[in-house]
Write a protein that holds these residues in place. Structure first.
Motif, PDB file in Angstrom:
ATOM      1  N   PRO A   1       0.832  -1.208   0.000  1.00  0.00           N
ATOM      2  CA  PRO A   1       0.000   0.000   0.000  1.00  0.00           C
ATOM      3  C   PRO A   1       0.868   1.260   0.000  1.00  0.00           C
ATOM      4  N   VAL A   2       0.659   2.103  -0.996  1.00  0.00           N
ATOM      5  CA  VAL A   2       1.432   3.337  -1.133  1.00  0.00           C
ATOM      6  C   VAL A   2       0.465   4.501  -1.351  1.00  0.00           C
ATOM      7  N   VAL A   3       0.715   5.604  -0.660  1.00  0.00           N
ATOM      8  CA  VAL A   3      -0.118   6.794  -0.807  1.00  0.00           C
ATOM      9  C   VAL A   3       0.764   7.999  -1.123  1.00  0.00           C
ATOM     10  N   HIS A   4       0.151   8.996  -1.737  1.00  0.00           N
ATOM     11  CA  HIS A   4       0.822  10.262  -2.015  1.00  0.00           C
ATOM     12  C   HIS A   4       0.319  11.293  -1.018  1.00  0.00           C
ATOM     13  N   ARG A   5       1.226  11.815  -0.213  1.00  0.00           N
ATOM     14  CA  ARG A   5       0.861  12.848   0.750  1.00  0.00           C
ATOM     15  C   ARG A   5       1.093  14.216   0.132  1.00  0.00           C
ATOM     16  N   HIS A   6       0.045  15.024   0.066  1.00  0.00           N
ATOM     17  CA  HIS A   6       0.107  16.357  -0.528  1.00  0.00           C
ATOM     18  C   HIS A   6       0.608  17.354   0.519  1.00  0.00           C
ATOM     19  N   LEU A   7       1.767  17.971   0.264  1.00  0.00           N
ATOM     20  CA  LEU A   7       2.348  18.961   1.162  1.00  0.00           C
ATOM     21  C   LEU A   7       2.229  20.357   0.573  1.00  0.00           C
ATOM     22  N   THR A   8       2.276  21.372   1.441  1.00  0.00           N
ATOM     23  CA  THR A   8       2.408  22.741   0.963  1.00  0.00           C
ATOM     24  C   THR A   8       3.861  22.980   0.566  1.00  0.00           C
ATOM     25  N   HIS A   9       4.098  24.069  -0.140  1.00  0.00           N
ATOM     26  CA  HIS A   9       5.462  24.425  -0.519  1.00  0.00           C
ATOM     27  C   HIS A   9       6.334  24.573   0.719  1.00  0.00           C
ATOM     28  N   GLU A  10       5.834  25.238   1.741  1.00  0.00           N
ATOM     29  CA  GLU A  10       6.609  25.449   2.958  1.00  0.00           C
ATOM     30  C   GLU A  10       6.907  24.125   3.658  1.00  0.00           C
ATOM     31  N   GLN A  11       5.924  23.240   3.718  1.00  0.00           N
ATOM     32  CA  GLN A  11       6.143  21.927   4.336  1.00  0.00           C
ATOM     33  C   GLN A  11       7.207  21.136   3.584  1.00  0.00           C
ATOM     34  N   GLN A  12       7.178  21.212   2.262  1.00  0.00           N
ATOM     35  CA  GLN A  12       8.167  20.475   1.468  1.00  0.00           C
ATOM     36  C   GLN A  12       9.561  21.062   1.659  1.00  0.00           C
ATOM     37  N   CYS A  13       9.668  22.388   1.721  1.00  0.00           N
ATOM     38  CA  CYS A  13      10.971  23.015   1.982  1.00  0.00           C
ATOM     39  C   CYS A  13      11.528  22.551   3.324  1.00  0.00           C
TER      40      CYS A  13
ATOM     41  N   ARG B   1      10.829  19.879   4.944  1.00  0.00           N
ATOM     42  CA  ARG B   1      11.131  18.449   4.908  1.00  0.00           C
ATOM     43  C   ARG B   1      12.448  18.185   4.178  1.00  0.00           C
ATOM     44  N   LEU B   2      12.703  18.926   3.099  1.00  0.00           N
ATOM     45  CA  LEU B   2      13.875  18.668   2.275  1.00  0.00           C
ATOM     46  C   LEU B   2      15.149  19.286   2.822  1.00  0.00           C
ATOM     47  N   ALA B   3      15.038  20.389   3.561  1.00  0.00           N
ATOM     48  CA  ALA B   3      16.226  21.120   4.018  1.00  0.00           C
ATOM     49  C   ALA B   3      17.232  20.241   4.760  1.00  0.00           C
ATOM     50  N   PRO B   4      16.809  19.388   5.702  1.00  0.00           N
ATOM     51  CA  PRO B   4      17.808  18.546   6.388  1.00  0.00           C
ATOM     52  C   PRO B   4      18.427  17.483   5.483  1.00  0.00           C
ATOM     53  N   LEU B   5      17.757  17.179   4.372  1.00  0.00           N
ATOM     54  CA  LEU B   5      18.219  16.103   3.486  1.00  0.00           C
ATOM     55  C   LEU B   5      19.181  16.611   2.424  1.00  0.00           C
ATOM     56  N   VAL B   6      18.888  17.790   1.852  1.00  0.00           N
ATOM     57  CA  VAL B   6      19.680  18.276   0.715  1.00  0.00           C
ATOM     58  C   VAL B   6      20.163  19.715   0.887  1.00  0.00           C
ATOM     59  N   GLY B   7      19.885  20.327   2.037  1.00  0.00           N
ATOM     60  CA  GLY B   7      20.241  21.727   2.242  1.00  0.00           C
ATOM     61  C   GLY B   7      19.081  22.640   1.888  1.00  0.00           C
TER      62      GLY B   7
ATOM     63  N   GLY C   1      16.844  22.413  -1.462  1.00  0.00           N
ATOM     64  CA  GLY C   1      15.502  21.978  -1.087  1.00  0.00           C
ATOM     65  C   GLY C   1      14.429  22.932  -1.576  1.00  0.00           C
ATOM     66  N   GLU C   2      14.702  24.224  -1.500  1.00  0.00           N
ATOM     67  CA  GLU C   2      13.744  25.212  -2.012  1.00  0.00           C
ATOM     68  C   GLU C   2      13.599  25.104  -3.519  1.00  0.00           C
ATOM     69  N   LEU C   3      14.723  24.839  -4.200  1.00  0.00           N
ATOM     70  CA  LEU C   3      14.664  24.652  -5.655  1.00  0.00           C
ATOM     71  C   LEU C   3      13.784  23.460  -6.007  1.00  0.00           C
ATOM     72  N   LEU C   4      13.939  22.346  -5.287  1.00  0.00           N
ATOM     73  CA  LEU C   4      13.119  21.166  -5.554  1.00  0.00           C
ATOM     74  C   LEU C   4      11.647  21.428  -5.233  1.00  0.00           C
ATOM     75  N   ALA C   5      11.390  22.138  -4.158  1.00  0.00           N
ATOM     76  CA  ALA C   5      10.008  22.459  -3.814  1.00  0.00           C
ATOM     77  C   ALA C   5       9.391  23.379  -4.865  1.00  0.00           C
ATOM     78  N   ASP C   6      10.187  24.294  -5.396  1.00  0.00           N
ATOM     79  CA  ASP C   6       9.705  25.154  -6.482  1.00  0.00           C
ATOM     80  C   ASP C   6       9.339  24.325  -7.706  1.00  0.00           C
ATOM     81  N   MET C   7      10.129  23.287  -7.979  1.00  0.00           N
ATOM     82  CA  MET C   7       9.826  22.412  -9.110  1.00  0.00           C
ATOM     83  C   MET C   7       8.511  21.668  -8.882  1.00  0.00           C
ATOM     84  N   ASP C   8       8.246  21.295  -7.642  1.00  0.00           N
ATOM     85  CA  ASP C   8       6.956  20.675  -7.334  1.00  0.00           C
ATOM     86  C   ASP C   8       5.809  21.630  -7.663  1.00  0.00           C
TER      87      ASP C   8
END
Length: 285
Positions: free
Chosen positions: A216-228, A230-236, A240-247
């Motif tokens: 079972p796999v689901v897609h969790r919909h995040l806001t731009h701020e939530q994604q930033c 979430r990504l900051a500790p992983l990729v900086g 992370g902001e660049l990737l969130a902008d791409m989303d």
């Protein structure tokens, strides 16, 4: 296009990565000479390994010796890859390289951020060239990407892409186009947007993964701020902001397209996501 003789030697930068490993394998299988470049000089079947680090110019000269064409994977996570890539490309040109194929992204236009700067300069550096601008990789859901890690760990894909659709593309198809761009007598001398045969949302992706794997796999919909956040500790924070902008761009429809590039350059249709997932589902455990 007419296939070349394969008389030259191709330097594959990032030869152990998602596309580089496949480019190396396909070139070698077709009988072309390959120098497989990686940071550790990892041995690669049917290729000559060589140590290469974008940030260590001392490794560049040996990597370029006897090479006349290059496949370029930019340094991962660097918001300004041009700073290290352009000096290397000028050195490559001076060393006799006459053809370059650059891996970019469908989300990054010529002159855009990050690798877009290298894209803009490439035609002025080499007589023969191509910029591959693939959509997001299907292997993001089966390999080592954070989406695949999330599927394995919690059965969750996190994005700020909403219901936006993407023409996800198989890395094998990217490699097949790269091989043609590197070895055909006539080079593309253009940028090429690569997609799979259909555009899918991340909700669609989750449904296919669930069906094919039984996980079972689901897609969790995040806001731009939530994604930033979430990504900051992983990729900086900056990347992370660049990737969130791409989303957000995906949510706005920027990637909702398909192209005929794979069919046109390889003579066969691109692989669909279900086929790729069945082929690689063992990787998800």
């Amino acid at each position: 296009m007419t296939t070349g003789t394969g008389a030259g030697t191709t330097l594959v930068v990032g030869a152990t990565g998602t596309t580089g490993s496949r480019v190396t394998a396909q070139l070698a299988t077709a009988g072309h000479r390959v120098r497989a470049a990686s940071r550790r000089g990892t041995p690669v079947p049917q290729a000559e390994p060589v140590r290469f680090d974008w940030y260590d110019p001392a490794t560049h000269t040996d990597a370029l010796t006897g090479v006349d064409r290059v496949y370029l994977v930019p340094p991962v996570g660097d918001p300004d890859p041009a700073a290290v890539m352009l000096p290397f490309l000028r050195q490559a040109r001076a060393a006799g390289v006459n053809r370059a194929v650059l891996l970019s992204s469908s989300a990054v236009p010529e002159g855009g951020p990050a690798v877009g700067v290298v894209h803009r300069e490439l035609p002025g550096l080499f007589d023969a060239w191509a910029v591959l601008r693939p959509s997001w990789f299907m292997q993001n859901f089966t390999g080592t990407h954070m989406h695949a890690l999330g599927i394995r760990a919690t059965g969750t894909i996190h994005t700020a892409a909403g219901k936006g659709r993407v023409g996800f593309v198989d890395a094998e198809d990217i490699a097949a186009v790269a091989v043609r761009a590197l070895t055909d007598v006539r080079s593309p001398d253009s940028d090429l947007v690569l997609t799979g045969p259909q555009a899918l949302s991340h909700d669609d992706i989750a449904a296919v993964v669930t069906e094919v794997t039984g996980r079972p796999v689901v897609h969790r919909h995040l806001t731009h701020e939530q994604q930033c956040d979430r990504l900051a500790p992983l990729v900086g924070r900056e990347f992370g902001e660049l990737l969130a902008d791409m989303d957000l761009a995906i949510a706005d429809g920027a990637e909702d397209r398909t192209t005929d590039v794979v069919q046109r350059l390889t003579g066969r249709p691109p692989h669909d996501f279900r086929t790729v997932l069945i082929r690689e589902s063992a990787a998800l455990g």
